[in-house]
Design a protein around this motif. Structure first.
Motif, short mmCIF file in Angstrom:
data_model
loop_
_atom_site.label_atom_id
_atom_site.label_comp_id
_atom_site.label_asym_id
_atom_site.label_seq_id
_atom_site.Cartn_x
_atom_site.Cartn_y
_atom_site.Cartn_z
N ASN A 163 0.82 -1.22 0.00
CA ASN A 163 0.00 0.00 0.00
C ASN A 163 0.86 1.26 0.00
OD1 ASN A 163 -2.14 -1.73 0.15
ND2 ASN A 163 -2.84 -1.08 2.17
N LYS A 164 0.32 2.29 -0.64
CA LYS A 164 1.02 3.58 -0.69
C LYS A 164 -0.01 4.71 -0.72
CE LYS A 164 4.60 6.06 -3.29
NZ LYS A 164 5.50 6.00 -4.47
N GLN A 165 0.26 5.76 0.07
CA GLN A 165 -0.62 6.93 0.13
C GLN A 165 0.13 8.18 -0.30
OE1 GLN A 165 -1.51 5.60 4.36
NE2 GLN A 165 -3.40 6.74 3.91
N ASN A 166 -0.61 9.14 -0.88
CA ASN A 166 0.02 10.41 -1.24
C ASN A 166 0.04 11.34 -0.02
OD1 ASN A 166 -2.57 11.51 -0.99
ND2 ASN A 166 -2.95 11.50 -3.20
N LYS A 167 0.52 12.53 -0.21
CA LYS A 167 0.69 13.46 0.92
C LYS A 167 -0.65 13.86 1.55
CE LYS A 167 0.85 17.50 -2.17
NZ LYS A 167 1.68 18.68 -2.59
N ASN A 168 -1.73 13.65 0.80
CA ASN A 168 -3.06 13.96 1.34
C ASN A 168 -3.72 12.78 2.04
OD1 ASN A 168 -2.98 16.64 0.31
ND2 ASN A 168 -3.59 15.86 -1.72
N THR A 172 -2.79 5.61 -3.43
CA THR A 172 -2.44 5.53 -4.85
C THR A 172 -2.09 4.09 -5.23
OG1 THR A 172 -0.15 6.11 -4.34
CG2 THR A 172 -1.64 7.91 -4.95
N ARG A 173 -1.82 3.26 -4.23
CA ARG A 173 -1.62 1.82 -4.43
C ARG A 173 -2.29 1.08 -3.28
NH1 ARG A 173 4.74 0.68 -5.51
NH2 ARG A 173 4.50 0.21 -3.28
N MET A 174 -2.92 -0.02 -3.60
CA MET A 174 -3.53 -0.86 -2.58
C MET A 174 -3.32 -2.31 -3.00
SD MET A 174 -7.35 -0.52 -0.87
CE MET A 174 -6.96 1.08 -0.14
N GLY A 175 -2.60 -3.04 -2.17
CA GLY A 175 -2.17 -4.38 -2.55
C GLY A 175 -3.27 -5.32 -2.97
N PHE A 176 -4.39 -5.31 -2.24
CA PHE A 176 -5.52 -6.18 -2.59
C PHE A 176 -6.77 -5.66 -1.92
CE2 PHE A 176 -8.09 -10.15 -2.06
CZ PHE A 176 -8.24 -10.43 -3.41
N THR A 177 -7.88 -5.69 -2.66
CA THR A 177 -9.16 -5.23 -2.13
C THR A 177 -10.15 -6.40 -2.20
OG1 THR A 177 -9.74 -4.40 -4.34
CG2 THR A 177 -8.77 -2.83 -2.80
N PRO A 178 -10.30 -7.15 -1.12
CA PRO A 178 -11.06 -8.42 -1.16
C PRO A 178 -12.51 -8.27 -1.58
CG PRO A 178 -10.53 -7.79 1.11
CD PRO A 178 -9.73 -6.90 0.22
N LEU A 179 -13.14 -7.13 -1.31
CA LEU A 179 -14.56 -6.97 -1.66
C LEU A 179 -14.77 -6.53 -3.09
CD1 LEU A 179 -15.96 -5.32 1.60
CD2 LEU A 179 -15.86 -7.74 0.99
N SER A 180 -13.69 -6.29 -3.83
CA SER A 180 -13.82 -5.86 -5.23
C SER A 180 -14.17 -7.02 -6.15
CB SER A 180 -12.53 -5.21 -5.71
OG SER A 180 -12.24 -4.06 -4.96
N TYR A 181 -14.02 -8.24 -5.65
CA TYR A 181 -14.27 -9.43 -6.44
C TYR A 181 -15.43 -10.19 -5.78
CZ TYR A 181 -9.55 -8.11 -7.68
OH TYR A 181 -8.44 -7.39 -8.08
N PRO A 182 -16.61 -10.21 -6.39
CA PRO A 182 -17.79 -10.83 -5.75
C PRO A 182 -17.55 -12.27 -5.30
CG PRO A 182 -18.45 -9.61 -7.70
CD PRO A 182 -16.95 -9.61 -7.70
N ASP A 183 -16.72 -13.02 -6.04
CA ASP A 183 -16.50 -14.42 -5.71
C ASP A 183 -15.51 -14.61 -4.56
OD1 ASP A 183 -18.24 -15.23 -7.62
OD2 ASP A 183 -16.72 -15.82 -9.09
N PHE A 184 -14.70 -13.59 -4.26
CA PHE A 184 -13.66 -13.79 -3.26
C PHE A 184 -14.22 -13.97 -1.85
CE2 PHE A 184 -10.34 -12.51 -0.27
CZ PHE A 184 -9.31 -13.35 -0.67
N PRO A 185 -15.15 -13.13 -1.38
CA PRO A 185 -15.73 -13.39 -0.05
C PRO A 185 -16.38 -14.77 0.05
CG PRO A 185 -16.23 -11.16 -0.74
CD PRO A 185 -15.64 -11.85 -1.93
N TYR A 186 -16.97 -15.24 -1.05
CA TYR A 186 -17.54 -16.59 -1.03
C TYR A 186 -16.44 -17.63 -0.89
CZ TYR A 186 -19.85 -20.84 -2.66
OH TYR A 186 -20.32 -22.12 -2.75
N LEU A 187 -15.29 -17.40 -1.55
CA LEU A 187 -14.15 -18.30 -1.39
C LEU A 187 -13.70 -18.33 0.07
CD1 LEU A 187 -11.71 -20.01 -2.40
CD2 LEU A 187 -10.52 -17.82 -2.76
#
Length: 417
Positions: A163-168, A172-187
């Motif tokens: 993960n990486k954040q800007n000065k604010n 700007t980077r996020m290693g993994f977002t588990p809820l972005s994939y509908p099948d992942f929480p089911y997994l």
């Protein structure tokens, strides 16, 4: 276009079949959910002119049983969700294939072969399966020290470090977002042994394990990515592209997918992508929709059905199928056999890596493959309308919602269809 072509093919074959008398020729009728069975049938028919196999495409064969009164009776049925309690009675025992040494149990993955048993007897044979994985850019390989597999905890830990954040303070980077994939929480629910299954016509599950799943996902978002809302904002801003591009964009480290999707676009030249299988304990869960096949209980051509099944499940014939597909560039967007890994172990160990060279460095460990519980024919829609949105809503809420409204919505849509 592919679906339209498959539909036209099905209509043509069905009309051809109905126009001919089954009693005056030696036809073997296959119901299959995989259009690529047309290629397998064509290859079989070339060398077996006495047994003319024809295909009837069924999007969900399990949901089409028993056949309609004016419909041609199938000899073979191949598709997902064939092993639930409502479909078992539609199939003949296949013990004779092994008693007569037509097939050998040693050729198959034991877990998949056992999944086709009822009361200790084989009624269904495994055809193909897929597994969950994460992909990532090869340039980030030094961040992933495990060579073959990753646990959920490892994915969370490694991705948080990316993960990486800007000065604010905006990500700007996020290693993994588990809820972005509908099948992942089911997994995650499957890995936590929620054990969705059908008992006496009702979907049941381990309620405590489901709560643990929701708590785990909520904690993942809060501890690794600040909050669920922060994940949602990042995904909305940056993760609008296909999973393959997400992994190579530099915006995230991991992208979730399954083996059939992964190898659709991973070819010999795709050196920029790597992958790891996802597991927990000693289990890599097979996707629910893994394909099985059996002989219909009222089949009119059992001899022809036996001949095709025994031919199709031989490794040398599956090699001929893959070789023909590669040389003719046929249906190359479909991975492996019937859209997945073959249930015949030798095909995956020795043959598939010839066509998908990335498998040479990371074949799935056979002893870790775990099949799902028995599930109903309409499971895909139930999962999509009930389970996945319920888990998502629960993770986004401080109070567990009721599942009943989601079930009512599924019932309403099922009636409408």
């Amino acid at each position: 276009m592919r679906k339209f072509t498959a539909l036209l093919l099905s209509v043509f074959i069905t009309l051809l079949l109905l126009s001919c008398s089954r009693k005056t020729d030696n036809r073997t009728v296959i119901w299959a959910s995989s259009p690529e069975f047309a290629q397998y049938i064509e290859l079989f028919n070339r060398t077996h002119p006495e047994n003319n196999v024809v295909l009837v495409y069924k999007e969900n064969p399990a949901d089409s049983l028993p056949p309609a009164r004016d419909e041609a009776v199938p000899d073979i049925i191949a598709g997902p969700y064939l092993r639930n309690d409502k479909t078992w009675l539609n199939f003949k025992s296949l013990e004779f294939l092994f008693d007569r040494s037509i097939l050998s149990s040693e050729d198959f993955y034991t877990q998949l072969l056992d999944a086709g048993k009822q009361h200790g007897r084989k009624y269904l044979l495994p055809v193909s399966f897929n597994l969950p994985c994460v992909m990532f850019a090869s340039e980030n390989r030094e961040l992933v020290t495990n060579n073959y597999t990753l646990t959920l905890d490892q994915i969370r830990e490694i991705s948080a470090g990316f993960n990486k954040q800007n000065k604010n303070g905006a990500y700007t980077r996020m290693g993994f977002t588990p809820l972005s994939y509908p099948d992942f929480p089911y997994l995650v629910a499957r890995l936590f042994d929620v054990n969705f299954r059908v008992e006496k016509g009702n979907v049941v599950y381990n309620n405590l394990a489901l709560k643990d799943t929701i708590d785990y996902l909520r904690n993942w978002s809060d501890s690794a990515n600040q909050s669920v809302q922060t994940e949602d904002d990042f995904a909305y801003k940056y993760l609008f592209m296909p999973e393959y591009r997400q992994a190579t964009s530099g915006r995230c480290l991991f992208s979730y997918t399954t083996s059939d999707q992964l190898f659709r676009f991973m070819h010999d030249e795709d050196e920029e992508i790597d992958y790891r299988w996802i597991y927990k304990g000693d289990s890599i869960p097979v996707e629910d929709s893994f394909v099985m096949m059996g002989i219909y209980d009222r089949a009119e051509n059992v001899v022809g059905a036996t001949e095709f099944i025994s031919w199709f499940l031989q490794s040398e014939n599956q090699k001929a199928i893959l070789d023909r597909k590669a040389k003719a560039n046929l249906d190359t967007e479909k991975f492996g056999i019937a859209g997945g890994f073959s249930a015949v172990r030798e095909v995956n160990d020795r043959i598939l890596p010839l066509y998908y060279t990335k498998l040479l460095s990371n074949l799935p460990p056979s002893q870790m493959i775990t099949v799902p519980e028995k599930l109903p024919a309409k499971w895909d829609s139930y999962k999509e309308i009930v389970i996945e949105p319920y888990i998502n809503a629960a993770v986004h809420s401080d109070v567990l919602p009721e599942m009943l409204p989601y079930i009512r919505e599924w019932e309403k849509q099922a009636l409408d269809n």
